[in-house]
Every structure is written in structure tokens, then in C-alpha cells.
Motif scaffolding. Structure first.
Motif, short mmCIF file in Angstrom:
data_model
loop_
_atom_site.label_atom_id
_atom_site.label_comp_id
_atom_site.label_asym_id
_atom_site.label_seq_id
_atom_site.Cartn_x
_atom_site.Cartn_y
_atom_site.Cartn_z
N LYS A 323 0.85 -1.32 -0.03
CA LYS A 323 -0.06 0.21 -0.02
C LYS A 323 0.90 1.26 -0.18
N ARG A 324 0.25 2.26 -0.46
CA ARG A 324 0.95 3.82 -0.59
C ARG A 324 0.30 4.64 0.40
N ALA A 325 1.38 5.30 1.32
CA ALA A 325 0.86 6.08 2.36
C ALA A 325 1.35 7.67 2.17
N LEU A 326 0.36 8.32 2.50
CA LEU A 326 0.87 9.77 2.55
C LEU A 326 0.77 10.07 4.08
N LEU A 327 1.95 10.72 4.62
CA LEU A 327 1.95 11.23 6.07
C LEU A 327 1.73 12.66 6.02
N ALA A 328 0.78 13.18 6.82
CA ALA A 328 0.73 14.89 6.75
C ALA A 328 0.59 15.03 8.33
N THR A 329 1.63 14.67 8.95
CA THR A 329 1.63 15.28 10.56
C THR A 329 2.05 16.57 10.56
N GLY A 330 2.71 17.16 9.83
CA GLY A 330 3.53 18.32 9.90
C GLY A 330 5.00 17.95 10.20
N GLY A 331 5.41 16.76 10.16
CA GLY A 331 6.67 16.54 10.73
C GLY A 331 6.98 16.02 12.06
N VAL A 332 5.74 16.14 12.56
CA VAL A 332 5.83 15.42 14.16
C VAL A 332 5.80 13.87 13.80
N LYS A 333 6.73 13.44 14.60
CA LYS A 333 6.97 12.00 14.55
C LYS A 333 7.26 11.27 13.18
N SER A 334 7.51 12.33 12.09
CA SER A 334 7.53 11.83 10.45
C SER A 334 8.28 10.63 10.67
N TRP A 335 9.74 10.65 10.95
CA TRP A 335 10.72 9.90 10.32
C TRP A 335 10.48 8.53 11.29
N SER A 336 9.88 8.59 12.43
CA SER A 336 9.56 7.37 13.13
C SER A 336 8.36 6.49 12.53
N LEU A 337 7.44 7.42 12.19
CA LEU A 337 6.34 6.93 11.56
C LEU A 337 6.68 6.18 10.23
N VAL A 338 7.69 6.66 9.43
CA VAL A 338 7.85 6.25 8.18
C VAL A 338 8.52 4.97 8.34
N SER A 339 9.43 4.81 9.44
CA SER A 339 10.01 3.37 9.54
C SER A 339 8.75 2.39 10.05
N VAL A 340 7.93 2.71 10.63
CA VAL A 340 6.89 2.12 11.35
C VAL A 340 5.93 1.67 10.08
N LEU A 341 5.82 2.30 9.24
CA LEU A 341 4.93 1.94 8.13
C LEU A 341 5.55 1.07 7.16
N ARG A 390 -0.08 11.09 -6.82
CA ARG A 390 0.88 10.07 -6.32
C ARG A 390 0.35 8.67 -6.11
N GLY A 391 -0.94 8.69 -6.66
CA GLY A 391 -1.55 7.29 -6.13
C GLY A 391 -1.49 6.60 -4.61
N VAL A 392 -2.24 7.48 -3.93
CA VAL A 392 -2.08 7.36 -2.44
C VAL A 392 -3.22 6.13 -2.12
N ASP A 393 -2.98 5.40 -1.21
CA ASP A 393 -4.03 4.48 -0.82
C ASP A 393 -4.51 4.78 0.57
N VAL A 394 -3.83 5.48 1.48
CA VAL A 394 -4.11 5.85 2.74
C VAL A 394 -3.43 7.32 3.38
#
Lengths: 471, 440
Positions: A323-341, A390-394
């Protein structure tokens, strides 16, 4: 004008003197001079960073816009006192603008001290009183002596910077005014500070439970579910875990310099992040004279928990793969959420970074790899174009973007203030994976974007019974 | 009368007042391709925007100029012009609503003068800007509340664009929708005018999407707001109907500019005001009320007769902006409930007409103290904590409704809206009465 000068000096100081080992934060990321803007400000940054201190009263000195709209929008949980969730605001009116609001502020502090008996009072400066010259520092100093409890001026009016600078200001304030001002009742050789956890949705509880599982005591959590006394005596900890790099940036490194408390940068989002953080803190404590079997305990716990959570996720992991995800948290937790996903097999195609430091940006970009874009604002329009290109799924974001995602027909999961449960630790990871799975599987999108009857090629409903209708 | 209380306050606890600039911003979003821009510091738009998105469940594009301390100290150094150009580039709005959010007012900026200067300069250097209009609305956040900002913006828009018309359109009626109407309410009012064969020009019209907001994949989010061309033609209407006392200045402005007579309805909830409204529409259109309205009215009368016992002897506490408060309290007392306390966000002459034992200008702290012993609370979402502590049910009304979905679609005006409201309140009262654990 004294106020303004101090605000300007403060900003210059931030520019000249980057916190040790970190690049200086960008000024106004995403907004040039005269660019319309819809993000936060220094006041909000400072308030978000300090409000999780649960036994303090947080008094905003300013007009209603600054706080009236948001007093209940930030569910930072407490295991004890809840006075931090009450909003106190001086609600400046015309007369205060004309005659000055310092006197009103003075009386407000006295009344709050008398009525609510908080351990401490944080008083937040905002643009309007800063501009007309209300000297909140002087008021706070005098009232602190008078009422015999700390009354701390947070002099970071909105115009003095952005969210990140407000966070940083709050960290320095805690360091200069609070940390080291008391002594703890007792200490153990396995005491840690947790720095930068806000305890939104009770995430700290999961962290505490995990650390408790290897017999590590949390001496102070700064600021989430924090108590003023604990933070004041946090300089006696053996080690620290700096969690979200955005919350209170620089505080951990300053505490290392000033009090000799070593720290690791960790994250309790994601399975391997959680395990690595537990292993790291166990090793650090053991090295610093803590119980020598700590690393072994951490190994045992992480092994057990990892197996449990992967078993639980075996079903939905197949569906999330690719699946393809877009993160829009404003950068909060971004890098850790990226690795989580990524751990779940999800590709992150982009992340908004309008509230991040340069270090956050670098880390996020590295984590996403070449397939991901960093965007500097999370306005509806930008996110909308990202979704279509960008073909985002979630989408994972705060609730502000829910309508945007919904209108574009993309499933959405809340990962900011109003998330339904803690996302930290092994349990939180499972919760996040299941939430994404459930959102993607929701049948509503198929129905909602089917053409209306008057836009269909044939208007005629299928016929029932033997007779042809309209023939 | 002496029953309006202004508690001497040095601070508010649990405030529920929404500031003027947000009201004004929403009014500008009720214009097609309108874009509000706050003349404020960095964070001014963010919190309010988050609140409105949760209330309406739609994107609400509000932006701020992000003034820094140098601009505040030295005055405009070209930020406004740069921002207008950036706004144009980003979304090409037809109308930029500039909101004087307080800082400029306290300092004494001459925004109108600045705008004239920018526009004069731009006709040469940026011809694109000639297609954009800008209206400046002073709405400082240190006075008034949501409905005042809304009213100020609507009035500013009318004063700028409404033209006197040579020939009247016999079937066109202006509707000035107050800040307390939901998008659903606006639609209900428009349908009533439709039923009499009248064409409504609604200002501000938030019944579609907002201003320049994102377009939906379903294709219906893009049609939103009242077009500027329609506002210019409001002078050709035969009548202006203002809903809410705070829309009176706008109605007067249209009367002065274009000679359109007006009627102000202080509320459209309750049988009496709805009857007056329908009678007026019948009179203007010269048509008889269609059968569906007659059926709606008879169902409402049935509902009142069915539900009134639930309201007998019930004590209610209500909180809201002044005009909303007036409507809700009048309706509740017409159903037979007694209103112990009514808490208003801001002072206003209409508070003298609120049928409550006590009217307080205050916050939700005052509301909770005053609502002790009430059977029903009628207030925005913030009162849910009071509701839990007092053990009294909460009928969510007003702004913001942040913990329930669908606030934008709720209808509480007209025959149908009143009927729904009656049953909702009655059922909350009945549930409480049937609960053996309810506090006495």
C-alpha cells in the motif's frame, strides 16, 4: 518596547547558538515573508510543550483567539491531577488594550493561586499584550514571591517565531528555571528521564509499562503526564530517552552538558524502534552502573513481545503489503512513523514537514528514500494535488485533513491529537496496523463515488416480474 | 430589569466564545471564490481553522499574513501586497476578505489607505490583480464574538458591492443568513422560498462548500457560496429578509444603497415565527402556501401537542451567541420549559429579550455553576464536561460541535427543523426522567 527587544534578542540568540550537536532550526519553514500562512506560532509551540505538565495551571495572557478555540482540543492525558486541561485566559478586552493588561494578569494569577492551588503557574505571553508592552516577567516574579509558588513567564509571543522555536524556547525555560531546583526523595540505579513525550492518548502509559517490564523506573517524564516536582528533580536520573525530536529539541543535550545525564534518541513507534530503544536504554544504564542484567532482561522482553505482535498482525500484514501512504503530520513523528509503516510493508510516498526542524527533514528524507517527497505545507490544496498525483492508498494525518482525504476518496487514519488509542509500543503498533487495515477495507468509498443515477448511461432500473415496463 | 449579569472577571475558565475574526472569515467563505486572509501573526489562523474543520467536516481555508515583530514595529513593509499576489497565484480568488484581527487595530494601521495604494500600483504592475476585489473588515478579537465578525463582514461586502437597480425582479428576495444558521438551515430557508416560487439570493451562503475550498471527487464540493455577480444584483430584489438581529445592519445598508425594504426575523425556530415567515413569503409572492408546507405545519402542531408534557416543569440552561440564545430560549419557554440560566458569549441588546430567569455574559464555568439542578443543557460541545458532572443531558447546539459529526447538516429552523428539535429535546428529557439513577 522592552518586550519586543527581548523577543528579537531571543530569536537572534536562537539563530546564533544552535543547540549542541544539532543544526539550527530553519526560520519559518515553508513561509517566506508575505506568504499567507496557516500553521502555528511560537506561543502555540511553547504551550503545546508545557501544557502536558499536569499539576500546573496554564494561564494565557491575551485575547480569546489565542486560546478560546483550542482549550479542549489537545487530549494530553494524566494519571493524576487534571488542572492542566482547564484553560485559563485573561480574555483581554478593549479597556485592557487601552490601559494595559498587567493589572488584570496580576489579579488573575492571585485568583488562580487561591482557587485552584496549583503546584506552579505558567503564564504565556501573546502578541497583543507583547505589542502594547505588558511586562509579564515582572508580574510573574512579583507574584511568585507573593504566593510562594513558582509563577513562570513564558515570554514567546506568536510573532516571535514558529512552532519549533516555541518548543525550543519551552525546553530552555524548563532547563533554566525548573530542572535542578528540587531534589528527589530517593533515587535508584535504574532511573531514567523520558524527554519529549506528550502523553497524547495515554501513550506514555504503554512506555512506562514496557520500561517497568525490565525494572527501569521513570524518574521524570518531560513534559507528558509530568509533575512539576518530578521535572524539578529530574537532574538526578542516570540516563534519558529523547523521544520525539521535535518536542523540546535540545533539552536532552543541554541536560547532558549541564548535569552529565547521557541520553539515547529513541522511539516507541514501531516494533523494531521499540525494541532498539529498550535495548539501548538497558545497555546505557548497565554501563552507567545500573543492574548488570538489564540488557538480558531487555532481550527477553523484546523477544517475547515481538513474537506476540507479529502473530497478531499475520492476517492484516498481507493486505497492507504494497500500500502507498501519505503522512501529513507536519513533521511530528514523521521519521519514526515512516519506518513504522515500512515495517508493515507500506511505501511512504510523501510527508509534510511544515512543523519540522532541519534534522527531522533529513531523517525523514533518508527514511523514505527516493520515492518520497517532502512538502512544506499541508494546506488542503497541496494535499489534494499530492493525492491525485501520487496514487495514495491511505492518508495518515490530523483531523484537519480528513475532509480533504474523504473528498478525494482516500481512506484516512488519525495519528494526531484525536487518535483513538495509544500508538506507542508493541500494542500501539498492532492498533495502528489494524486501523489502517480497517480504513482501507471500508466499503463506503465504492458506493460514494459510483455515478449518480442521472449520470449513468442507462437510467432504467432492472425490471422485475414478467412485464416489460415502458415497452 | 437588572437580570443581566456581567461577572467581574480577571480570567475566563473554559471559554466558549469564538472570536470575531473567525466569524468574519466564515462570512467571506460564504462568497463564491472568496478567500479570507487574517492580518495577524503566525498562529492566528491555525487553531480556529482546526476548530471549524471539525465542526463543519469540510476543508475551511483560512490564512494569515504571519506578521513578525519587525512588521509590527515598523508597519507594513510590503507583506500585504506580497500576500495578495501569493493568494492570487495560489487560488485566484475573486474576493479577498482582509480581516483586521486585532493587532493592527490596537496599533492603528490604515489598511484601507494601504489597499488603495496597492491597487493603484497594481493596475500597472500586476494586471492580474485587477480581477480580484479586496474588502477590509475590522474585527478585533478583543471585542465582540463570532456573530459580530460575521455581521461586520456581511455588512462590508454589501456596502461594497450592492448596486441600486433600475428595474426590480419581482421574484427575487435577498436572504441575509445569520451566523447561527447551519448550512442545513440555510438550505431549509432556501427551499421555503422555492416553494413559493421565489428566487433567493443568500448572503453569506455557506450551504455548499466554502469559498475556494478543495473540489470533491464527487463533483459537488465546487459549487459554493454566493457569486459576486449575484451580490451586485441584490439591489434588484423586492425584499430583504434578515435572519438574526445581527444581520439588521446589513439589511439597513442594502436598503440605503438600493432602496430594498427589509424584514428582520430574530429567529426561525418555533411555530409563531415560522408562521410569520411563511405569511410574509405568501404575501411577497402572491401565491398560496403549497400543500407540502401545510402538511409540515400540521405535523409540527402534532409534535408540539405530543411532546409538551416532557417540557412541563423542566428546567433548562442554555449557552450560545446572543441571537442563537434568544432563539433557543424563546422556543424552549414556548414549549413550557423554564430557563434558569442563559449564558451569552458577549454583551448585546437582544439579551434583554431572552426569557430566562438569569442572563450571564460569561464562560462555561458560569454555565456550569448556573446550571445546577437543570434537567436539560443546551450548549456547544464544550459543555459536555458540565453535563457529565451535573448528570444532566446535553442537547448540542451552536458552535463548535466538535465531538459529534453532522453539525453542518442539522436543521433547526422552519416547521421541519422545529419538529426535529422538539423531539430531540423531549427525548433527552424523557430519558432522564426514566433513569432511576438520575440525580434528583
Amino acid at each position: 518596547m522592552e518586550m519586543q527587544r527581548s523577543a528579537i534578542m531571543e530569536k537572534l540568540a536562537l539563530l546564533e547558538e544552535p543547540p549542541c550537536g544539532r543544526p539550527s532550526p530553519e526560520l519559518f519553514p515553508g513561509a517566506g515573508r508575505g506568504a499567507p500562512h496557516n500553521g502555528g506560532c511560537a506561543f502555540r509551540g511553547a504551550k503545546l510543550a508545557l501544557q502536558p505538565i499536569t499539576d500546573a495551571a496554564h494561564l494565557v495572557h491575551g485575547p480569546i483567539t489565542c486560546q478560546g478555540h483550542s482549550w479542549e482540543s489537545r487530549p494530553t492525558c494524566s494519571s493524576g491531577p487534571t488542572i492542566h486541561r482547564s484553560t485559563f485566559i485573561t480574555d483581554m478586552g478593549e479597556m485592557d488594550v487601552i490601559f494595559g493588561g498587567a493589572d488584570k494578569l496580576r489579579r488573575a494569577i492571585r485568583e488562580i493561586a487561591a482557587q485552584c492551588a496549583p503546584t506552579a503557574i505558567f503564564v504565556y505571553q501573546t502578541c497583543l499584550p507583547a505589542m502594547i508592552g505588558d511586562d509579564i516577567s515582572a508580574v510573574c516574579k512579583a507574584e511568585s514571591l507573593r504566593c510562594g509558588r513558582p509563577v513562570i513567564a513564558v515570554d514567546a509571543p506568536g510573532f516571535s517565531g514558529d512552532n519549533v522555536q516555541g518548543n525550543e524556547f519551552a525546553g530552555r525555560l524548563l532547563l533554566d528555571r525548573v530542572v535542578g531546583s528540587r531534589e528527589p526523595e530517593f533515587t535508584t540505579s535504574a532511573d531514567v528521564n523520558i524527554i519529549g513525550e506528550y502523553n497524547v492518548a495515554g501513550e506514555l502509559n504503554a512506555v512506562r509499562a514496557l520500561l517497568g517490564g525490565i525494572a527501569v523506573r521513570v524518574l521524570a517524564s518531560i513534559p507528558g503526564d509530568g509533575r512539576y516536582e518530578d521535572i524539578a528533580s529530574s537532574h538526578r536520573a542516570g540516563a534519558a530517552i529523547s523521544l520525539c525530536s521535535r518536542a523540546l529539541p535540545g533539552l536532552a543535550s543541554h541536560m547532558r552538558e549541564r548535569f552529565g545525564i547521557p541520553f539515547i534518541e529513541g522511539s516507541f513507534y514501531g516494533i523494531s524502534n521499540t525494541s532498539n530503544t529498550l535495548r539501548g536504554i538497558a545497555a546505557l544504564l548497565a554501563e552507567r552502573g545500573g543492574p548488570p542484567d538489564l540488557p538480558a532482561r531487555a532481550e527477553a522482553l523484546t523477544g517475547r513481545e515481538e513474537k506476540k505482535v507479529w502473530d497478531r498482525l499475520s492476517g492484516c500484514r498481507k493486505r497492507l503489503e504494497g500500500k502507498r501512504a501519505l503522512l501529513a503530520t507536519g513533521g511530528v513523528k514523521s521519521w519514526s512513523l515512516v519506518s513504522v509503516l515500512q515495517e508493515l510493508g507500506i511505501t511512504v510516498v510523501g510527508s509534510s514537514m511544515h512543523k519540522s526542524t532541519a534534522a527531522d527533514r533529513r531523517k525523514t528524507a533518508e527514511a523514505m528514500g527516493p520515492s518520497g517527497v517532502l512538502c512544506d505545507d499541508a494546506s488542503a490544496r497541496t494535499v489534494e494535488s499530492l493525492l491525485s498525483d501520487r496514487g495514495v492508498d491511505v492518508v495518515l494525518s490530523g483531523c484537519g485533513l480528513q475532509p480533504v482525504a474523504a473528498m478525494a476518496g482516500v481512506p484516512w487514519v488519525e495519528v494526531n491529537h484525536h487518535r483513538l488509542g495509544a500508538l506507542s509500543g508493541y500494542e500501539g503498533m498492532a492498533r495502528l496496523a489494524e486501523a489502517i487495515d480497517a480504513a482501507c477495507a471500508n466499503p463506503v468509498f465504492e458506493q460514494a463515488f459510483a455515478p449518480a443515477p442521472w449520470n449513468r448511461r442507462s437510467n432504467r432500473p432492472p425490471e422485475e416480474g414478467g412485464l416489460a415496463w415502458g415497452a | 430589569m437588572g437580570r443581566i449579569k456581567h461577572p467581574e472577571r480577571t480570567f475566563q475558565t473554559e471559554p466558549f466564545k469564538i472570536s470575531q475574526p473567525l466569524g468574519a472569515a466564515m462570512a467571506f467563505l460564504g462568497v463564491r471564490r472568496g478567500a479570507p486572509l487574517m492580518l495577524g501573526a503566525r498562529g492566528c489562523a491555525a487553531v480556529g481553522m482546526a476548530l471549524l474543520v471539525r465542526h463543519y467536516g469540510r476543508p475551511v481555508p483560512i490564512e494569515t499574513l504571519a506578521l513578525d515583530e519587525a512588521s509590527l514595529a515598523l508597519g507594513d513593509r510590503g507583506e500585504l501586497e506580497a500576500a495578495l499576489l501569493a493568494l492570487h497565484e495560489r487560488s485566484a480568488p475573486e474576493l479577498a476578505g482582509l480581516l483586521g484581527a486585532g493587532l493592527g487595530e490596537a496599533k492603528g494601521d490604515d489598511v484601507e489607505g494601504l489597499l488603495r495604494k496597492i491597487w493603484r500600483g497594481n493596475r500597472r504592475s500586476h494586471p492580474a490583480l485587477a480581477a480580484m476585489e479586496a474588502v477590509f473588515t475590522p474585527c478585533p478579537d478583543f471585542s465582540g464574538a463570532y456573530q459580530d465578525g460575521w455581521s461586520a463582514a456581511a455588512c462590508g461586502i454589501a456596502a461594497r458591492f450592492v448596486q441600486p437597480a433600475g428595474r426590480k425582479c419581482a421574484r427575487q428576495v435577498n436572504v441575509l443568513a445569520g451566523a447561527h444558521l447551519t448550512p442545513g438551515d440555510v438550505e431549509e430557508v432556501r427551499e421555503a422560498l422555492d416553494a413559493f416560487g421565489l428566487d433567493a439570493v443568500v448572503l453569506p451562503d455557506i450551504s455548499g462548500g466554502f469559498g475556494n475550498a478543495a473540489r470533491s471527487r464527487t463533483g459537488d464540493g465546487g459549487v459554493c457560496g454566493v457569486p459576486l455577480a449575484d451580490i451586485r444584483r441584490m439591489g434588484a430584489s423586492v425584499l430583504t429578509i434578515a435572519i438574526g438581529e445581527h444581520m439588521r445592519p446589513t439589511a439597513e445598508c442594502i436598503e440605503k444603497r438600493a432602496g430594498v425594504p427589509f424584514r428582520v426575523f430574530d429567529r426561525l425556530v418555533g411555530l409563531g415565527p415560522c408562521d410569520d415567515f411563511m405569511a410574509l413569503l405568501a404575501d411577497v409572492s402572491g401565491a398560496e402556501a403549497p400543500n407540502r408546507l401545510k402538511r409540515q405545519r400540521s405535523r409540527l402542531v402534532d409534535a408540539m401537542l405530543t411532546a409538551y408534557p416532557a417540557f412541563c416543569g423542566a428546567r433548562a440552561a442554555v449557552a450560545g451567541d446572543p441571537d442563537h440564545l434568544l432563539g433557543l430560549c424563546s422556543w424552549l419557554s414556548e414549549m413550557g420549559a423554564a430557563i434558569g440560566v442563559a449564558v451569552s458569549t458577549t454583551d448585546n441588546p437582544v439579551l434583554w429579550r431572552v426569557p430566562a430567569l438569569k442572563v450571564i455574559v460569561g464562560d462555561l464555568g458560569d454555565f456550569e455553576r448556573g446550571a445546577e439542578g437543570a434537567d436539560l443543557l443546551v450548549a456547544p460541545s464544550g459543555a459536555r464536561h458540565a453535563s457529565r458532572r451535573l448528570g444532566a443531558p446535553l442537547l448540542r447546539a451552536g458552535m463548535p460541535i466538535s465531538d459529534r459529526v453532522g453539525a453542518a447538516h442539522k436543521v433547526s429552523v422552519g416547521y421541519r427543523g422545529t419538529l426535529d428539535l422538539i423531539f430531540e429535546a423531549a427525548n433527552l428529557l424523557l430519558e432522564r426522567r426514566g433513569d432511576p439513577n438520575a440525580p434528583e
